[in-house]
Design a protein around this motif. Structure first.
Motif, mmCIF file in Angstrom:
data_model
loop_
_atom_site.group_PDB
_atom_site.id
_atom_site.type_symbol
_atom_site.label_atom_id
_atom_site.label_comp_id
_atom_site.label_asym_id
_atom_site.label_seq_id
_atom_site.Cartn_x
_atom_site.Cartn_y
_atom_site.Cartn_z
ATOM 1 N N ALA A 39 0.844 -1.206 0.000
ATOM 2 C CA ALA A 39 0.000 0.000 0.000
ATOM 3 C C ALA A 39 0.873 1.247 0.000
ATOM 4 O O ALA A 39 0.612 2.209 -0.740
ATOM 5 C CB ALA A 39 -0.924 -0.008 1.216
ATOM 6 N N LEU A 40 1.936 1.236 0.829
ATOM 7 C CA LEU A 40 2.828 2.397 0.874
ATOM 8 C C LEU A 40 3.592 2.547 -0.443
ATOM 9 O O LEU A 40 3.811 3.668 -0.916
ATOM 10 C CB LEU A 40 3.804 2.263 2.041
ATOM 11 C CG LEU A 40 4.634 3.520 2.351
ATOM 12 C CD1 LEU A 40 3.740 4.698 2.691
ATOM 13 C CD2 LEU A 40 5.614 3.259 3.485
ATOM 14 N N ILE A 41 3.993 1.447 -1.047
ATOM 15 C CA ILE A 41 4.675 1.515 -2.347
ATOM 16 C C ILE A 41 3.760 2.132 -3.402
ATOM 17 O O ILE A 41 4.191 2.961 -4.210
ATOM 18 C CB ILE A 41 5.134 0.107 -2.782
ATOM 19 C CG1 ILE A 41 6.293 -0.371 -1.893
ATOM 20 C CG2 ILE A 41 5.561 0.096 -4.252
ATOM 21 C CD1 ILE A 41 6.704 -1.813 -2.143
ATOM 22 N N SER A 42 2.483 1.750 -3.385
ATOM 23 C CA SER A 42 1.554 2.209 -4.423
ATOM 24 C C SER A 42 1.248 3.694 -4.343
ATOM 25 O O SER A 42 0.798 4.286 -5.328
ATOM 26 C CB SER A 42 0.247 1.409 -4.348
ATOM 27 O OG SER A 42 -0.471 1.716 -3.161
ATOM 28 N N VAL A 43 1.496 4.334 -3.188
ATOM 29 C CA VAL A 43 1.189 5.758 -3.093
ATOM 30 C C VAL A 43 2.069 6.569 -4.047
ATOM 31 O O VAL A 43 1.704 7.669 -4.465
ATOM 32 C CB VAL A 43 1.335 6.268 -1.642
ATOM 33 C CG1 VAL A 43 2.796 6.545 -1.282
ATOM 34 C CG2 VAL A 43 0.517 7.546 -1.434
ATOM 35 N N GLY A 44 3.224 6.012 -4.439
ATOM 36 C CA GLY A 44 4.065 6.700 -5.413
ATOM 37 C C GLY A 44 3.344 6.928 -6.729
ATOM 38 O O GLY A 44 3.479 7.991 -7.351
ATOM 39 N N LEU A 45 2.554 5.954 -7.166
ATOM 40 C CA LEU A 45 1.783 6.090 -8.401
ATOM 41 C C LEU A 45 0.791 7.242 -8.293
ATOM 42 O O LEU A 45 0.635 8.042 -9.223
ATOM 43 C CB LEU A 45 1.046 4.781 -8.685
ATOM 44 C CG LEU A 45 0.134 4.772 -9.918
ATOM 45 C CD1 LEU A 45 0.962 4.896 -11.190
ATOM 46 C CD2 LEU A 45 -0.701 3.488 -9.957
ATOM 47 N N PHE A 46 0.132 7.366 -7.137
ATOM 48 C CA PHE A 46 -0.877 8.414 -6.969
ATOM 49 C C PHE A 46 -0.264 9.789 -6.718
ATOM 50 O O PHE A 46 -0.837 10.811 -7.065
ATOM 51 C CB PHE A 46 -1.825 8.032 -5.831
ATOM 52 C CG PHE A 46 -2.637 6.800 -6.126
ATOM 53 C CD1 PHE A 46 -3.633 6.819 -7.083
ATOM 54 C CD2 PHE A 46 -2.390 5.605 -5.456
ATOM 55 C CE1 PHE A 46 -4.382 5.690 -7.372
ATOM 56 C CE2 PHE A 46 -3.122 4.467 -5.734
ATOM 57 C CZ PHE A 46 -4.125 4.501 -6.698
ATOM 58 N N HIS A 47 0.922 9.820 -6.111
ATOM 59 C CA HIS A 47 1.602 11.095 -5.895
ATOM 60 C C HIS A 47 2.213 11.658 -7.178
ATOM 61 O O HIS A 47 2.516 12.841 -7.256
ATOM 62 C CB HIS A 47 2.730 10.913 -4.865
ATOM 63 C CG HIS A 47 2.266 10.980 -3.450
ATOM 64 N ND1 HIS A 47 3.090 10.696 -2.378
ATOM 65 C CD2 HIS A 47 1.065 11.319 -2.908
ATOM 66 C CE1 HIS A 47 2.422 10.845 -1.259
ATOM 67 N NE2 HIS A 47 1.185 11.214 -1.549
ATOM 68 N N SER A 48 2.372 10.817 -8.169
ATOM 69 C CA SER A 48 3.173 11.143 -9.350
ATOM 70 C C SER A 48 2.839 12.484 -9.995
ATOM 71 O O SER A 48 3.724 13.297 -10.263
ATOM 72 C CB SER A 48 3.030 10.024 -10.380
ATOM 73 O OG SER A 48 1.669 9.872 -10.771
ATOM 74 N N ILE A 49 1.562 12.739 -10.242
ATOM 75 C CA ILE A 49 1.193 13.932 -11.016
ATOM 76 C C ILE A 49 0.973 15.162 -10.150
ATOM 77 O O ILE A 49 0.745 16.251 -10.681
ATOM 78 C CB ILE A 49 -0.094 13.676 -11.834
ATOM 79 C CG1 ILE A 49 -1.292 13.514 -10.872
ATOM 80 C CG2 ILE A 49 0.050 12.467 -12.740
ATOM 81 C CD1 ILE A 49 -2.621 13.739 -11.507
ATOM 82 N N MET A 50 1.029 15.025 -8.840
ATOM 83 C CA MET A 50 0.556 16.098 -7.970
ATOM 84 C C MET A 50 1.367 17.379 -8.092
ATOM 85 O O MET A 50 0.815 18.454 -8.320
ATOM 86 C CB MET A 50 0.495 15.616 -6.522
ATOM 87 C CG MET A 50 -0.621 14.607 -6.287
ATOM 88 S SD MET A 50 -0.876 14.207 -4.537
ATOM 89 C CE MET A 50 -2.210 13.004 -4.672
ATOM 90 N N PHE A 51 2.691 17.305 -7.949
ATOM 91 C CA PHE A 51 3.472 18.540 -8.011
ATOM 92 C C PHE A 51 3.356 19.246 -9.357
ATOM 93 O O PHE A 51 2.992 20.426 -9.405
ATOM 94 C CB PHE A 51 4.938 18.297 -7.673
ATOM 95 C CG PHE A 51 5.793 19.519 -7.887
ATOM 96 C CD1 PHE A 51 5.821 20.526 -6.938
ATOM 97 C CD2 PHE A 51 6.526 19.691 -9.052
ATOM 98 C CE1 PHE A 51 6.581 21.682 -7.145
ATOM 99 C CE2 PHE A 51 7.288 20.827 -9.266
ATOM 100 C CZ PHE A 51 7.307 21.833 -8.308
ATOM 101 N N PRO A 52 3.641 18.583 -10.505
ATOM 102 C CA PRO A 52 3.557 19.312 -11.769
ATOM 103 C C PRO A 52 2.154 19.807 -12.092
ATOM 104 O O PRO A 52 1.990 20.873 -12.695
ATOM 105 C CB PRO A 52 4.048 18.297 -12.806
ATOM 106 C CG PRO A 52 3.927 16.972 -12.154
ATOM 107 C CD PRO A 52 4.123 17.207 -10.691
ATOM 108 N N THR A 53 1.130 19.048 -11.684
ATOM 109 C CA THR A 53 -0.240 19.463 -11.996
ATOM 110 C C THR A 53 -0.662 20.647 -11.136
ATOM 111 O O THR A 53 -1.257 21.613 -11.640
ATOM 112 C CB THR A 53 -1.210 18.286 -11.804
ATOM 113 O OG1 THR A 53 -0.763 17.171 -12.585
ATOM 114 C CG2 THR A 53 -2.615 18.674 -12.231
ATOM 115 N N ILE A 54 -0.365 20.613 -9.844
ATOM 116 C CA ILE A 54 -0.672 21.758 -8.986
ATOM 117 C C ILE A 54 0.074 22.994 -9.481
ATOM 118 O O ILE A 54 -0.475 24.104 -9.508
ATOM 119 C CB ILE A 54 -0.295 21.458 -7.523
ATOM 120 C CG1 ILE A 54 -1.185 20.342 -6.954
ATOM 121 C CG2 ILE A 54 -0.446 22.712 -6.655
ATOM 122 C CD1 ILE A 54 -0.723 19.821 -5.598
#
Length: 438
Positions: free
Chosen positions: A343-358
């Motif tokens: 579960a902790l490993i998979s959070v990388g996939l969901f975090h991926s777009i956050m900085f550039p998109t914000i």
């Protein structure tokens, strides 16, 4: 703030038909390098925790110093770009990073916790200079409607660096140290701690050499002009505008600040978390290899996000990814064993777009205020400095419970995607207006 031209300026700086692909390819190498160096800290932290016998709070303070540099170095970086220009600033940033990397060799030879903190601050200051220039450049160099897609694509190279760094660190730092190959809880002798401290010397010498080579390449490369004449004209336009009238920027600054707490907290405490007996019961060297999967997920997610955003609005994609991140963080907190680890490993996939998109949503519609808005968003990366808060929670309530802070951060990103990112008082894109009139 950074002297970055508006979309119109970027498009016309070097004349019609200018091909920016080679410049973007070169900039992608910068994204790769600062991602690589930043994530080396993910393996360096458990290593230094063993060498200096640090608490979670003290270990997190190392990362806090790293991100404090973003706050203090952002405005001086912008002024330096204005004074010596975009290309020379990139070269200067790389050389500053190289000096800091060589300083880490000095810190290891002493060994000194204080010198280590100082050198990490120097390296982070060089990265700040690169960030202040490169992120807004990529965001404004093409059509406004695909800026999120474009920045996610280039940031995927940043993720490639973050994916490879744990393997580099696990092999050359953790794999060559007693603390890295011993079981969790092993107490090292003074001689073993001294030998472990010196194991970081070779990796940072290699990093310094690569940085110097990259600086030479960029110094000799002919980067497109960034439209300085247009930037001077824009200063007059700014007098009639206010940053505080743009909700997407005002709420975007805390969005990046809060998101960085989540991303850096996960990266820093990942190795310690999955090496626990009730999670995966690994040595720190073995756990460091799994960190590659976390950052690899971010790379894959950015490539996917870049493609998805060609057809679906960026804010919609951001909302979906933040919901996914919230769910897997709850699983991390309230489960054990390999379920919690994956579960902790998979959070990388969901975090991926956050900085550039914000980032791209935050500067949307700013017009002549794009430079100032970009600078504020880069300063917000200093939010990573508050990772010590999670370290303190881990010391008091337990490492697993501390990831509830990460889950709360995901909720603010969801709020920003659904409401905060909607522009107010947006300045129409001049190129689009001219196209409509034509």
């Amino acid at each position: 703030m950074p002297a970055v031209a508006s979309t119109r300026a970027a498009s016309g700086a070097a004349g019609p038909g200018t091909n920016y692909r080679s410049a973007l390819t070169l900039l992608a190498s910068l994204f790769f390098m600062w991602g690589f160096i930043t994530v080396i800290n993910g393996t360096l932290l458990p290593h230094l925790r063993s060498v200096f016998e640090l608490s979670y709070f003290q270990a997190s303070l190392i990362e806090s110093v790293w991100f404090i540099a973003y706050f203090f170095a952002s405005i001086p970086s912008a002024k330096l770009i204005e004074r010596i220009g975009y290309q020379k600033s990139l070269v200067t940033g790389l050389l500053i990073m190289a000096v800091g990397a060589l300083g880490m060799v000095l810190a290891a030879s002493l060994p000194s916790y204080g010198v280590t903190l100082a050198m990490l601050f120097v390296i982070a200051s060089g990265i700040t200079l690169l960030q202040v220039a490169a992120n807004p450049y990529v965001a404004v160099i093409g059509p406004a409607e695909t800026s999120s897609s474009r920045l996610n694509l280039v940031q995927a190279m940043n993720s490639a660096g973050t994916m490879l760094a744990p393997l580099f660190g696990a092999y050359l730092i953790l794999g060559r140290s007693k603390g890295g190959t011993a079981q969790s809880g092993t107490v090292l002798t003074q001689a073993e701690r001294l030998a472990d401290a010196q194991s970081v010397m070779l990796p940072y010498v290699l990093v310094a050499v690569v940085l110097v080579v990259l600086a030479v390449v960029i110094a000799r490369f002919k980067l497109p002009a960034m439209g300085s004449a247009t930037s001077r004209a824009a200063k007059e336009d700014r007098k009639n505008h206010s940053l505080w009238r743009h909700r997407n920027l005002v709420l975007g600054v805390p969005a990046i600040f809060i998101y960085l707490i989540a991303e850096i907290g996960v990266g820093n405490l990942f190795v310690n978390f999955i090496s626990q007996p009730q999670i995966a019961d690994l040595t720190t060297e073995q756990a460091g290899r799994y960190l590659t999967l976390l950052w690899g997920g971010m790379m894959v997610g950015r490539f996917l996000g870049s493609a998805i955003m060609q057809k679906i609005p960026a804010e919609t994609v951001l909302a979906a990814f933040s919901i996914g991140a919230f769910i897997v963080m709850l699983v991390t907190v309230f489960s054990t064993g390999h379920v919690a680890m994956w579960a902790l490993i998979s959070v990388g996939l969901f975090h991926s777009i956050m900085f550039p998109t914000i980032f791209t949503l935050g500067i949307r519609g700013l017009g002549p205020l794009t430079e100032e808005g970009s600078g504020l968003l880069i300063m917000a990366i200093a939010g990573g400095a508050l990772v010590f808060v999670q370290g303190k929670i881990a010391d008091v309530y337990g490492l697993q419970i501390s990831f509830l802070l990460t889950a709360v951060c995901e909720l603010y990103v969801l709020f920003y995607a659904l409401w905060g990112s909607k522009p107010t008082n947006a300045v129409p894109d001049e190129a689009a207006v001219q196209a409509e009139l034509a």
